[in-house]
Design a protein around this motif. Sequence first.
Motif, PDB file in Angstrom:
ATOM      1  N   ASP A 158      32.345  40.746  31.957  1.00  0.00           N
ATOM      2  CA  ASP A 158      33.765  40.483  32.260  1.00  0.00           C
ATOM      3  C   ASP A 158      33.809  39.511  33.440  1.00  0.00           C
ATOM      4  OD1 ASP A 158      36.378  40.532  33.214  1.00  0.00           O
ATOM      5  OD2 ASP A 158      36.601  42.711  33.057  1.00  0.00           O
ATOM      6  N   SER A 168      37.368  40.073  46.259  1.00  0.00           N
ATOM      7  CA  SER A 168      37.973  41.222  46.932  1.00  0.00           C
ATOM      8  C   SER A 168      37.004  41.838  47.936  1.00  0.00           C
ATOM      9  CB  SER A 168      38.389  42.243  45.863  1.00  0.00           C
ATOM     10  OG  SER A 168      38.764  43.455  46.437  1.00  0.00           O
ATOM     11  N   LEU A 169      35.758  42.005  47.513  1.00  0.00           N
ATOM     12  CA  LEU A 169      34.729  42.566  48.396  1.00  0.00           C
ATOM     13  C   LEU A 169      34.613  41.736  49.676  1.00  0.00           C
ATOM     14  CD1 LEU A 169      32.369  44.678  48.604  1.00  0.00           C
ATOM     15  CD2 LEU A 169      30.890  42.904  47.635  1.00  0.00           C
ATOM     16  N   ASP A 172      37.879  41.827  51.978  1.00  0.00           N
ATOM     17  CA  ASP A 172      38.093  43.098  52.685  1.00  0.00           C
ATOM     18  C   ASP A 172      37.232  43.227  53.938  1.00  0.00           C
ATOM     19  OD1 ASP A 172      39.642  45.568  52.721  1.00  0.00           O
ATOM     20  OD2 ASP A 172      37.740  46.594  52.399  1.00  0.00           O
ATOM     21  N   ARG A 175      39.285  43.432  56.975  1.00  0.00           N
ATOM     22  CA  ARG A 175      39.924  44.703  57.334  1.00  0.00           C
ATOM     23  C   ARG A 175      39.014  45.552  58.211  1.00  0.00           C
ATOM     24  NH1 ARG A 175      39.405  49.698  55.358  1.00  0.00           N
ATOM     25  NH2 ARG A 175      38.223  48.957  53.577  1.00  0.00           N
ATOM     26  N   TRP A 176      37.746  45.687  57.832  1.00  0.00           N
ATOM     27  CA  TRP A 176      36.903  46.660  58.536  1.00  0.00           C
ATOM     28  C   TRP A 176      35.992  46.041  59.583  1.00  0.00           C
ATOM     29  CZ3 TRP A 176      31.798  45.691  58.290  1.00  0.00           C
ATOM     30  CH2 TRP A 176      31.286  45.028  57.158  1.00  0.00           C
ATOM     31  N   TYR A 192      25.865  41.104  51.653  1.00  0.00           N
ATOM     32  CA  TYR A 192      26.808  40.922  50.554  1.00  0.00           C
ATOM     33  C   TYR A 192      26.301  39.919  49.523  1.00  0.00           C
ATOM     34  CZ  TYR A 192      30.594  43.891  52.219  1.00  0.00           C
ATOM     35  OH  TYR A 192      31.360  44.976  52.554  1.00  0.00           O
ATOM     36  N   ARG A 198      23.458  41.161  42.469  1.00  0.00           N
ATOM     37  CA  ARG A 198      23.300  42.312  41.575  1.00  0.00           C
ATOM     38  C   ARG A 198      24.523  42.489  40.678  1.00  0.00           C
ATOM     39  NH1 ARG A 198      20.415  47.430  44.508  1.00  0.00           N
ATOM     40  NH2 ARG A 198      18.379  46.486  44.770  1.00  0.00           N
ATOM     41  N   MET A 199      25.716  42.307  41.255  1.00  0.00           N
ATOM     42  CA  MET A 199      26.940  42.485  40.464  1.00  0.00           C
ATOM     43  C   MET A 199      26.982  41.548  39.259  1.00  0.00           C
ATOM     44  SD  MET A 199      29.622  42.911  43.652  1.00  0.00           S
ATOM     45  CE  MET A 199      31.184  43.069  42.777  1.00  0.00           C
TER      46      MET A 199
ATOM     47  N   GLU B  32      57.215  48.011  53.445  1.00  0.00           N
ATOM     48  CA  GLU B  32      58.080  46.832  53.309  1.00  0.00           C
ATOM     49  C   GLU B  32      58.150  45.996  54.576  1.00  0.00           C
ATOM     50  OE1 GLU B  32      61.420  48.639  50.401  1.00  0.00           O
ATOM     51  OE2 GLU B  32      62.166  47.272  51.939  1.00  0.00           O
ATOM     52  N   LEU B 167      32.711  51.438  49.265  1.00  0.00           N
ATOM     53  CA  LEU B 167      34.018  51.951  49.679  1.00  0.00           C
ATOM     54  C   LEU B 167      35.010  50.810  49.886  1.00  0.00           C
ATOM     55  CD1 LEU B 167      33.250  54.815  52.200  1.00  0.00           C
ATOM     56  CD2 LEU B 167      34.668  54.967  50.151  1.00  0.00           C
ATOM     57  N   SER B 168      34.561  49.764  50.533  1.00  0.00           N
ATOM     58  CA  SER B 168      35.423  48.615  50.823  1.00  0.00           C
ATOM     59  C   SER B 168      35.950  47.993  49.527  1.00  0.00           C
ATOM     60  CB  SER B 168      34.616  47.596  51.631  1.00  0.00           C
ATOM     61  OG  SER B 168      35.300  46.375  51.739  1.00  0.00           O
ATOM     62  N   LEU B 169      35.050  47.823  48.564  1.00  0.00           N
ATOM     63  CA  LEU B 169      35.448  47.253  47.268  1.00  0.00           C
ATOM     64  C   LEU B 169      36.572  48.084  46.639  1.00  0.00           C
ATOM     65  CD1 LEU B 169      34.706  45.143  45.023  1.00  0.00           C
ATOM     66  CD2 LEU B 169      33.195  46.888  44.074  1.00  0.00           C
ATOM     67  N   VAL B 171      38.634  50.381  48.177  1.00  0.00           N
ATOM     68  CA  VAL B 171      39.845  50.427  49.008  1.00  0.00           C
ATOM     69  C   VAL B 171      40.682  49.162  48.808  1.00  0.00           C
ATOM     70  CG1 VAL B 171      40.662  50.289  51.403  1.00  0.00           C
ATOM     71  CG2 VAL B 171      38.967  52.020  50.759  1.00  0.00           C
ATOM     72  N   ASP B 172      40.017  48.013  48.694  1.00  0.00           N
ATOM     73  CA  ASP B 172      40.748  46.754  48.603  1.00  0.00           C
ATOM     74  C   ASP B 172      41.547  46.620  47.306  1.00  0.00           C
ATOM     75  OD1 ASP B 172      41.417  44.294  50.008  1.00  0.00           O
ATOM     76  OD2 ASP B 172      40.352  43.263  48.403  1.00  0.00           O
ATOM     77  N   VAL B 173      41.298  47.486  46.349  1.00  0.00           N
ATOM     78  CA  VAL B 173      42.131  47.500  45.140  1.00  0.00           C
ATOM     79  C   VAL B 173      43.606  47.686  45.531  1.00  0.00           C
ATOM     80  CG1 VAL B 173      42.691  48.827  43.049  1.00  0.00           C
ATOM     81  CG2 VAL B 173      40.311  48.284  43.589  1.00  0.00           C
ATOM     82  N   ARG B 175      45.147  46.448  47.946  1.00  0.00           N
ATOM     83  CA  ARG B 175      45.746  45.184  48.399  1.00  0.00           C
ATOM     84  C   ARG B 175      46.182  44.337  47.222  1.00  0.00           C
ATOM     85  NH1 ARG B 175      43.725  40.182  48.779  1.00  0.00           N
ATOM     86  NH2 ARG B 175      41.613  40.938  48.425  1.00  0.00           N
ATOM     87  N   TRP B 176      45.329  44.164  46.204  1.00  0.00           N
ATOM     88  CA  TRP B 176      45.630  43.186  45.156  1.00  0.00           C
ATOM     89  C   TRP B 176      46.234  43.808  43.899  1.00  0.00           C
ATOM     90  CZ3 TRP B 176      43.303  44.163  40.606  1.00  0.00           C
ATOM     91  CH2 TRP B 176      42.071  44.821  40.614  1.00  0.00           C
ATOM     92  N   ARG B 182      47.056  42.314  34.895  1.00  0.00           N
ATOM     93  CA  ARG B 182      46.405  42.374  33.587  1.00  0.00           C
ATOM     94  C   ARG B 182      45.791  43.718  33.276  1.00  0.00           C
ATOM     95  NH1 ARG B 182      44.408  37.192  31.963  1.00  0.00           N
ATOM     96  NH2 ARG B 182      45.254  35.661  33.405  1.00  0.00           N
ATOM     97  N   ARG B 183      45.441  44.489  34.311  1.00  0.00           N
ATOM     98  CA  ARG B 183      44.599  45.662  34.096  1.00  0.00           C
ATOM     99  C   ARG B 183      45.301  46.938  34.540  1.00  0.00           C
ATOM    100  NH1 ARG B 183      39.118  43.409  33.921  1.00  0.00           N
ATOM    101  NH2 ARG B 183      39.417  41.180  34.250  1.00  0.00           N
ATOM    102  N   LEU B 191      35.659  49.070  35.145  1.00  0.00           N
ATOM    103  CA  LEU B 191      34.968  47.836  35.555  1.00  0.00           C
ATOM    104  C   LEU B 191      34.177  48.073  36.841  1.00  0.00           C
ATOM    105  CD1 LEU B 191      34.506  44.695  35.577  1.00  0.00           C
ATOM    106  CD2 LEU B 191      36.683  44.515  36.819  1.00  0.00           C
ATOM    107  N   TYR B 192      34.844  48.681  37.826  1.00  0.00           N
ATOM    108  CA  TYR B 192      34.215  48.867  39.138  1.00  0.00           C
ATOM    109  C   TYR B 192      33.060  49.867  39.088  1.00  0.00           C
ATOM    110  CZ  TYR B 192      37.282  45.943  41.963  1.00  0.00           C
ATOM    111  OH  TYR B 192      37.917  44.873  42.544  1.00  0.00           O
ATOM    112  N   LEU B 195      30.145  47.850  38.043  1.00  0.00           N
ATOM    113  CA  LEU B 195      29.685  46.936  39.101  1.00  0.00           C
ATOM    114  C   LEU B 195      28.953  47.691  40.209  1.00  0.00           C
ATOM    115  CD1 LEU B 195      32.822  44.581  39.362  1.00  0.00           C
ATOM    116  CD2 LEU B 195      30.556  43.994  38.466  1.00  0.00           C
ATOM    117  N   ARG B 198      25.464  48.593  39.350  1.00  0.00           N
ATOM    118  CA  ARG B 198      24.596  47.431  39.560  1.00  0.00           C
ATOM    119  C   ARG B 198      24.266  47.253  41.049  1.00  0.00           C
ATOM    120  NH1 ARG B 198      26.125  42.337  35.770  1.00  0.00           N
ATOM    121  NH2 ARG B 198      25.530  43.264  33.773  1.00  0.00           N
TER     122      ARG B 198
END
Lengths: 211, 211
Positions: A158, A168-169, A172, A175-176, A192, A198-199, B32, B167-169, B171-173, B175-176, B182-183, B191-192, B195, B198
Amino acid sequence: MGTQAQRTEQWADVTPDAARRLLTAAVEAFAERGYHATTTRDIAGRAGMSPAALYIHYRTKEELLYRISGVGHRLALGILRRAHDGPGSPAERLADAVRRFVRWHAEHHTTARVVQYELGALGEEHHAEIVALRRETDAAVRAIIEEGVAAGDFDVPDVRGTSLAVLSLCVDVARWFSVDGRRTPEEVGDLYAGLVLRMVGHGNGVRAAGA
Amino acid sequence: MGTQAQRTEQWADVTPDAARRLLTAAVEAFAERGYHATTTRDIAGRAGMSPAALYIHYRTKEELLYRISGVGHRLALGILRRAHDGPGSPAERLADAVRRFVRWHAEHHTTARVVQYELGALGEEHHAEIVALRRETDAAVRAIIEEGVAAGDFDVPDVRGTSLAVLSLCVDVARWFSVDGRRTPEEVGDLYAGLVLRMVGHGNGVRAAGA
């Protein structure tokens, strides 16, 4: 927050000096209190200027946010495009893109947070322009991944979703990331880059028998 | 934003009803306009109550943020702990943790944004308490990864850094993610999960000869 040089280098193209000082003051104010809780008077005060002097350079608070967002998004896009256009295999270019993109988000995390979290405060036209820049950013990462798949170096079921996850990774990190934390921006970038390879199924360091 | 049921279920333990309505009103207002631009009067008004009625339940605006942050962090921690303690191999449990954690951040992205972006507005004691919860959250993910490494199922040179990235990957969901995107939350979760397997070198679907 990086060094003072790193913080100001991103605004190098903003002239005159007063306009640049106002932008950096606005970034700090927005980051501390949020866009809506910040007044143009706050921003002018931080820059050591009067509200009237601010209006010479920016008509509204929203224009300041728009300029900040534009600078941030164009720098991010430039980093990814240079990585895409650079020499080397898709894996080398993807690793390079991730390293540089992560370092930017770690070093400029204050700007990056404002850019990412206050998008909704932009006016309609400005929002559309920034969204177009974001699409180009996505496209730059996707292009490297597609080239890696075409070359048989990556295995990505995908591509669109994986490109989104990679960006996104990296984003972010803003943020941290903390300058008081365990890792430097370079160390996070290196970690990263390996995780992203790997991803995309490049398999560096992944044991063949692992599954 | 998920369904109404998804939005209210997270506050089910908050009683009485008026206290719960005030919390949900505060989440919307903070999301907001940001914490600092929101007044207790705004929050009471959104909940259809008077400022005096608000003070019966929460002494300060900061207390509202603290309660929201506590609920959000405890739900997130619960998700990861249940995944850790569940049946199955480390890979199955890690995939389960990621799927559920991602879905939570997609479905409750408004709450998750407030929880993540307004941490700095908490008072000192409350901040310390929330930071302790975050350490437990990190530890839950790290434990699954360590168990996978010990079992020989994962290949992770930097367990702490990889746990942080996973965790960061997820959590950032928050945000976007957009309900107009689409998903679905489930699709992002699937999907995650792939990933992340991997990233820990589980190697599902990664071609052995890729490197």
